[in-house]
Each structure stands twice: as C-alpha cells, then as structure tokens.
Design a protein around this motif. Sequence first.
Motif, mmCIF file in Angstrom:
data_model
loop_
_atom_site.group_PDB
_atom_site.id
_atom_site.type_symbol
_atom_site.label_atom_id
_atom_site.label_comp_id
_atom_site.label_asym_id
_atom_site.label_seq_id
_atom_site.Cartn_x
_atom_site.Cartn_y
_atom_site.Cartn_z
ATOM 1 N N THR A 1 -25.894 79.336 -2.454
ATOM 2 C CA THR A 1 -25.711 77.935 -2.219
ATOM 3 C C THR A 1 -25.331 77.812 -3.261
ATOM 4 O O THR A 1 -24.920 78.580 -4.147
ATOM 5 C CB THR A 1 -27.616 77.872 -2.285
ATOM 6 O OG1 THR A 1 -28.145 76.591 -2.067
ATOM 7 C CG2 THR A 1 -28.402 78.038 -3.492
ATOM 8 N N ILE A 2 -25.443 76.608 -3.244
ATOM 9 C CA ILE A 2 -24.842 75.659 -4.781
ATOM 10 C C ILE A 2 -26.336 75.533 -5.146
ATOM 11 O O ILE A 2 -26.687 74.349 -4.903
ATOM 12 C CB ILE A 2 -23.664 74.878 -3.673
ATOM 13 C CG1 ILE A 2 -22.472 75.198 -3.395
ATOM 14 C CG2 ILE A 2 -23.062 73.894 -5.706
ATOM 15 C CD1 ILE A 2 -21.524 76.364 -4.374
ATOM 16 N N PHE B 1 -18.439 66.801 -4.058
ATOM 17 C CA PHE B 1 -17.231 67.252 -3.548
ATOM 18 C C PHE B 1 -16.841 68.602 -4.438
ATOM 19 O O PHE B 1 -16.494 69.735 -3.542
ATOM 20 C CB PHE B 1 -15.863 66.212 -4.124
ATOM 21 C CG PHE B 1 -14.908 66.253 -3.850
ATOM 22 C CD1 PHE B 1 -14.273 66.416 -2.608
ATOM 23 C CD2 PHE B 1 -13.757 66.955 -4.866
ATOM 24 C CE1 PHE B 1 -13.115 66.348 -2.943
ATOM 25 C CE2 PHE B 1 -11.901 67.616 -4.795
ATOM 26 C CZ PHE B 1 -12.222 67.296 -3.389
ATOM 27 N N ALA B 2 -16.946 69.296 -6.084
ATOM 28 C CA ALA B 2 -16.526 70.395 -6.315
ATOM 29 C C ALA B 2 -17.404 71.151 -5.636
ATOM 30 O O ALA B 2 -17.325 72.427 -5.760
ATOM 31 C CB ALA B 2 -16.839 70.312 -7.537
ATOM 32 N N GLY B 3 -18.682 71.476 -5.846
ATOM 33 C CA GLY B 3 -19.212 72.576 -4.913
ATOM 34 C C GLY B 3 -19.642 72.699 -3.312
ATOM 35 O O GLY B 3 -19.171 73.521 -3.324
ATOM 36 N N ALA B 4 -19.055 71.367 -2.568
ATOM 37 C CA ALA B 4 -18.912 71.781 -1.408
ATOM 38 C C ALA B 4 -17.139 72.122 -1.296
ATOM 39 O O ALA B 4 -17.834 73.029 -0.485
ATOM 40 C CB ALA B 4 -18.391 70.222 -0.556
ATOM 41 N N SER C 1 -15.934 65.185 1.948
ATOM 42 C CA SER C 1 -14.782 65.522 1.280
ATOM 43 C C SER C 1 -14.946 67.003 0.879
ATOM 44 O O SER C 1 -12.740 67.779 0.937
ATOM 45 C CB SER C 1 -14.491 64.945 0.415
ATOM 46 O OG SER C 1 -14.656 63.139 1.381
ATOM 47 N N GLY C 2 -15.233 68.005 0.251
ATOM 48 C CA GLY C 2 -15.393 68.955 -0.776
ATOM 49 C C GLY C 2 -14.271 70.185 0.171
ATOM 50 O O GLY C 2 -13.466 70.992 0.081
ATOM 51 N N TYR C 3 -15.940 70.152 1.786
ATOM 52 C CA TYR C 3 -15.439 71.249 3.035
ATOM 53 C C TYR C 3 -13.556 70.328 3.316
ATOM 54 O O TYR C 3 -13.586 71.823 3.528
ATOM 55 C CB TYR C 3 -16.407 70.574 3.092
ATOM 56 C CG TYR C 3 -16.286 71.237 4.867
ATOM 57 C CD1 TYR C 3 -16.799 72.130 5.786
ATOM 58 C CD2 TYR C 3 -15.560 70.201 6.483
ATOM 59 C CE1 TYR C 3 -16.356 72.916 6.874
ATOM 60 C CE2 TYR C 3 -15.873 70.434 7.473
ATOM 61 C CZ TYR C 3 -16.024 71.733 7.450
ATOM 62 O OH TYR C 3 -15.802 72.134 8.995
#
Length: 339
Positions: free
Chosen positions: A292-293, A166-169, A201-203
């Motif tokens: 990237t992540i 979630f946080a990464g996106a 969801s993060g997006y």
Amino acid sequence: MKNPLGIKDIARMLQISVSTVSRAFRDTHDVNPETRKKVLALAKKLNFKPNKNASALASGSTKNIGVIIPFITNYYFSMVISGIQEEAYERDYNVILYVTNDNVAREQTLLENLSTSSLDGLLISISSDSSTNAHFEQLMAKGMPIVFFDRVPRDIHASKVVQDDFAGAMQATEYLIQQGYRRIAHIAGPESLQFTQQRLSGYLRALEQHDMPVDKQLIVFSGFSQAQGAADTQQLLALPDPPDAIFAANDRKAVGAILTIKQRGLWVGRDIGVIGFTNDPIAVVVEPNLSTIEEPAMEIGRRSCALLIRHIKNRDFEVQDIILPGKLIQRDSTRRTSG
C-alpha cells in the motif's frame, strides 16, 4: 490577605502594556514571539493561570474548532482526528466533531444550521457527492475561517491540506510495473472527487512513462467500501482480457479485490498483484498482507489544525496549499513468486 496576582501585575513587572500581556496569552499574530515567551515564563514562575473564559470573551473568541468529516469509524479519519486533537490541545482549543455520513444533503443542512457564534473556525473534509461550493462560500463570506483537508473542493479560494495523491498513485503503479505486471487496472473512488482524479492522473502518468497502453475498461469508478472493491474486481475479472494487477484507491477496496481473486481460485501476487492506498491496519490482517501507499494521516490532522489556528488569529493570513508525501509499503500482495 494578599490579593491574587493578575495580568496588570505581570504587565508592571515586565514593563509592557496590559493589552500586550493579554494578547500574549491568546497567542495573537501581532505579539513578538520573544515577548510572549517572557510573559509565559513569568506566568509559570508565579504560578499564574489566566482565566481562559474571560480572555476568550474579551477577544470574541470561543476557543472552539468545528471538524466536519464523512466518517468516524474509518481508520484514516480516526487518525486525522487524533492529529487535530493533539494540535488543538497544545493550543488550548476544543474540538467539536460533526459527521456527515458521506452525504451531501446532510453536509449542507449541517452547515446551514451551524451556530457560527460558538465556533472560531472549521476544518472540513467534504462528502463524496459534494458537487457545489455554495454552502462553504456562504460561511466564508460571513468571515468564518475554513481549512479543507483530505477531500477538498475544487475551484474554491481556501487553504487545503492533502497527501500527494498524484505522486502516491504514480509510485504505486510504477512499483507494480517494476514487479513485472503488464496489464494494470485501477479501481478508483467516486469520479467527482478531486483526489480520485489526482490518483487516476498518477496511475495514467506511470503507464505513459513506461509506454504502456491505457485501456479504459481497466478503470472502474465506485465508492470506497470493501464490497465495492469486490464488485469492481468481479467486473474486471469478467473481461475477455482481465488484468494481472490492481491498484485500488484505498485499502478497503483492495481487500475486497484480494478476497474476490481468492474466491476465483487465483493466487494474489502470482496471478494478480494488488496494491492499496492508506496503510489501514486491515492491510496486515488480510492474507496475503497488502502492499500500500501509507498516508500521513496524523500529520494531515496536525498541519490542518495549525493552519486553521493561524487563519483564526490573523484573518489576513494568506491561503495555503499544503501537500504531504506518502510512503510505499511493500508486502506479499505484490510478490510474483510464492514462498
């Protein structure tokens, strides 16, 4: 000729019971860490090496851990396996690898035919189309310790180790917004996977926080390959109002996006920004280099293996959810100015 030293001699020298020495060598949860340290220090000083096979038989342990993964050629999973093997080696466990080829039927057959008597526990990353937990729950009901990692099932009471999808996106999408992109698409993984939903969801949260509209035409679900990333991008570029940036669920899909954009005669970065998720070595091979992540793959392997061993040693050890952060890597694929 003197008889070789045994566990009884170490017990006598330290004035503790033979069973305590045996448990110290096996690193069971009910041995005081200081006591274990003294046992191992004396054993090292005396050059005494316990018979692992004998102690394994005595404890009903095999010292074998099964690892079930969708792919073996995938960079991310190869790094996770390296982390698992390092941790297992340090704890005197062997790793037995099983590959499902991302197929739920093969996953179910494999688990049904698994010789549980030859394994102390299982580390599992589920296949993309895994939609039932029955085959996992049957093994857990038999007392098999299981820890899920990366691709984890929903609604199952078991320990899990994942990256913070979630946080990464959210970070990836916000970074695109900060770079000035305004119509951001998401080429996602299979819709049924939990981490696909977390990244989606993060997006969506990032768009919401920046008061940007959600266009469902800009969200495409498919698999994880470069070819699928290319097909998703072709679909997006065919829209009457195509995106000016793409957040891909993984780097392979992002590479497919980059190649498709270039084939259309567009500039990656200036015309359409692209960001991925993994930090696969391919990210610095493709031109332009891919933002990237970075996923903490090695750490996920180590932590999931360490957690499984805790469950093996203490069957009452409480279920844990471990979430590890990723890291934004900025490269040329998200730069709006060339040069």
